[in-house]
Motif scaffolding. Structure first.
Motif, PDB file in Angstrom:
ATOM      1  N   GLN A  19     -13.652  38.578  18.228  1.00  0.00           N
ATOM      2  CA  GLN A  19     -12.887  39.885  17.814  1.00  0.00           C
ATOM      3  C   GLN A  19     -13.433  40.744  16.000  1.00  0.00           C
ATOM      4  O   GLN A  19     -13.913  41.377  16.795  1.00  0.00           O
ATOM      5  CB  GLN A  19     -11.377  38.887  17.755  1.00  0.00           C
ATOM      6  CG  GLN A  19      -9.965  40.336  16.885  1.00  0.00           C
ATOM      7  CD  GLN A  19     -10.220  41.000  17.666  1.00  0.00           C
ATOM      8  OE1 GLN A  19      -9.497  40.717  18.621  1.00  0.00           O
ATOM      9  NE2 GLN A  19     -10.254  42.357  17.681  1.00  0.00           N
ATOM     10  N   LYS A  20     -14.597  39.325  15.671  1.00  0.00           N
ATOM     11  CA  LYS A  20     -15.638  40.428  15.052  1.00  0.00           C
ATOM     12  C   LYS A  20     -15.790  41.008  15.871  1.00  0.00           C
ATOM     13  O   LYS A  20     -16.005  42.049  14.418  1.00  0.00           O
ATOM     14  CB  LYS A  20     -15.800  39.441  13.836  1.00  0.00           C
ATOM     15  CG  LYS A  20     -14.842  38.403  12.965  1.00  0.00           C
ATOM     16  CD  LYS A  20     -15.848  37.480  12.113  1.00  0.00           C
ATOM     17  CE  LYS A  20     -14.221  36.230  11.461  1.00  0.00           C
ATOM     18  NZ  LYS A  20     -15.140  36.257  10.440  1.00  0.00           N
ATOM     19  N   ASP A  23     -14.554  44.375  16.586  1.00  0.00           N
ATOM     20  CA  ASP A  23     -13.926  45.030  16.189  1.00  0.00           C
ATOM     21  C   ASP A  23     -15.262  45.516  14.885  1.00  0.00           C
ATOM     22  O   ASP A  23     -15.137  47.161  14.797  1.00  0.00           O
ATOM     23  CB  ASP A  23     -12.958  44.338  14.486  1.00  0.00           C
ATOM     24  CG  ASP A  23     -11.743  43.865  14.996  1.00  0.00           C
ATOM     25  OD1 ASP A  23     -12.025  44.429  15.963  1.00  0.00           O
ATOM     26  OD2 ASP A  23     -11.745  42.686  14.907  1.00  0.00           O
ATOM     27  N   THR A 123      -5.733  52.536   8.672  1.00  0.00           N
ATOM     28  CA  THR A 123      -5.979  51.395   8.584  1.00  0.00           C
ATOM     29  C   THR A 123      -5.599  50.571   6.884  1.00  0.00           C
ATOM     30  O   THR A 123      -6.042  52.057   6.304  1.00  0.00           O
ATOM     31  CB  THR A 123      -8.026  51.569   8.845  1.00  0.00           C
ATOM     32  OG1 THR A 123      -8.658  52.040   8.441  1.00  0.00           O
ATOM     33  CG2 THR A 123      -7.809  50.736  10.141  1.00  0.00           C
ATOM     34  N   MET A 162      -9.040  44.795  10.152  1.00  0.00           N
ATOM     35  CA  MET A 162      -9.016  43.836  11.718  1.00  0.00           C
ATOM     36  C   MET A 162      -8.621  45.215  12.362  1.00  0.00           C
ATOM     37  O   MET A 162      -7.631  45.388  12.241  1.00  0.00           O
ATOM     38  CB  MET A 162      -8.387  42.981  12.003  1.00  0.00           C
ATOM     39  CG  MET A 162      -9.193  41.826  11.780  1.00  0.00           C
ATOM     40  SD  MET A 162     -10.479  41.239  12.177  1.00  0.00           S
ATOM     41  CE  MET A 162      -9.672  40.043  13.253  1.00  0.00           C
ATOM     42  N   LEU A 163      -9.406  45.797  13.399  1.00  0.00           N
ATOM     43  CA  LEU A 163      -8.562  46.406  14.338  1.00  0.00           C
ATOM     44  C   LEU A 163      -8.896  45.553  15.727  1.00  0.00           C
ATOM     45  O   LEU A 163      -9.297  44.991  16.312  1.00  0.00           O
ATOM     46  CB  LEU A 163      -9.789  47.409  14.570  1.00  0.00           C
ATOM     47  CG  LEU A 163     -10.429  48.516  13.231  1.00  0.00           C
ATOM     48  CD1 LEU A 163     -11.532  48.894  13.969  1.00  0.00           C
ATOM     49  CD2 LEU A 163      -8.648  48.916  13.267  1.00  0.00           C
ATOM     50  N   TRP A 165      -7.805  45.639  19.651  1.00  0.00           N
ATOM     51  CA  TRP A 165      -7.870  46.855  20.776  1.00  0.00           C
ATOM     52  C   TRP A 165      -6.861  46.078  21.774  1.00  0.00           C
ATOM     53  O   TRP A 165      -6.157  44.669  22.372  1.00  0.00           O
ATOM     54  CB  TRP A 165      -9.256  47.014  21.397  1.00  0.00           C
ATOM     55  CG  TRP A 165     -10.280  47.534  19.699  1.00  0.00           C
ATOM     56  CD1 TRP A 165     -10.867  46.706  19.585  1.00  0.00           C
ATOM     57  CD2 TRP A 165     -10.276  48.848  19.298  1.00  0.00           C
ATOM     58  NE1 TRP A 165     -11.303  47.481  18.386  1.00  0.00           N
ATOM     59  CE2 TRP A 165     -11.447  48.714  18.396  1.00  0.00           C
ATOM     60  CE3 TRP A 165      -9.712  50.366  19.943  1.00  0.00           C
ATOM     61  CZ2 TRP A 165     -11.518  50.017  17.799  1.00  0.00           C
ATOM     62  CZ3 TRP A 165      -9.591  50.980  19.054  1.00  0.00           C
ATOM     63  CH2 TRP A 165     -10.457  50.828  17.539  1.00  0.00           C
TER      64      TRP A 165
END
Length: 166
Positions: A19-20, A23, A123, A162-163, A165
Motif C-alpha cells: 500500500q505504501k 500510494d 487529504t 494514505m491514499l 485506491w
C-alpha cells in the motif's frame, strides 16, 4: 528488438508495504485512474494488483530509469507482460497511461459542459516544525537511483497521507 520490461510488486510482501508503494507511485506521477473502482484495471481488487499497476506506470513514466522499480524492495522488474483481459500494462513511456477498453459511444451534449468522471480526493496536510523537512525534500548526496537507498526516507516511507485506491 529490445525486450520489454514491466515493474511489478513482489509476492510475499505484506499489504501495508505494498500500500505504501502504491500510494507513493500514485502521488509521484503514476497514472492510477485505471485502478479506481470504475477503471479497466480495478479487478482483481487486491492491493498487490493495484500496486503492480501503479508502480509499473511510475516506472514507465520515469523511462525505466535504474532504481525506479525498487520501492524499498517491494517491487521488481519483470520481462513477462502482467496485463490481463481488458487491462493493458504499459511497456514504455510512450504507452504509459493507456488502457485497453471496449469502444465507447461518444457523449453528446452542450458544448463547454463536462462532467468529471472522478470525485477529487481530500487529504489532510501534514505540519512540520520550522527547520524540519519531509522525506520528499531530501537532496540525494549522489546522482544515482530514483528510489530505494538514496537519502533517508526517499520513496514510500509511510509518512504523509494514505491514499486508498478503490
Amino acid at each position: 528488438m529490445v525486450a520489454a520490461n514491466w515493474c511489478v510488486c513482489k509476492d510475499g510482501v505484506g499489504d501495508p508495504v505494498l500500500q505504501k508503494a502504491l500510494d507513493y507511485a500514485c502521488g509521484a506521477g503514476a497514472d492510477c485512474n485505471p485502478i479506481h473502482s470504475n477503471g479497466p484495471c480495478y479487478n482483481p481488487n487486491t492491493v498487490k494488483a493495484h500496486c503492480s499497476y501503479a508502480v509499473n506506470s511510475y516506472f514507465q513514466r520515469k523511462g525505466q530509469a535504474q532504481g525506479s522499480c525498487d520501492f524499498s524492495g517491494s517491487a521488481t522488474v519483470a520481462t513477462t507482460d502482467p496485463s490481463t483481459a481488458g487491462c493493458s500494462y504499459p511497456s514504455s513511456a510512450s504507452t504509459s497511461g493507456t488502457t485497453t477498453t471496449s469502444p465507447t459511444t461518444p457523449v453528446t451534449g452542450t458544448p463547454g459542459t463536462t462532467t468529471p468522471t472522478t470525485t477529487p480526493s481530500t487529504t489532510t496536510p501534514t505540519t512540520n516544525t520550522p527547520g524540519s523537512t519531509t522525506p520528499y525534500t531530501t537532496t540525494p548526496s549522489t546522482g544515482t537511483g530514483v528510489l530505494g537507498g538514496v537519502g533517508p526516507g526517499l520513496g514510500p516511507s509511510g509518512s504523509g497521507s494514505m491514499l486508498l485506491w478503490g
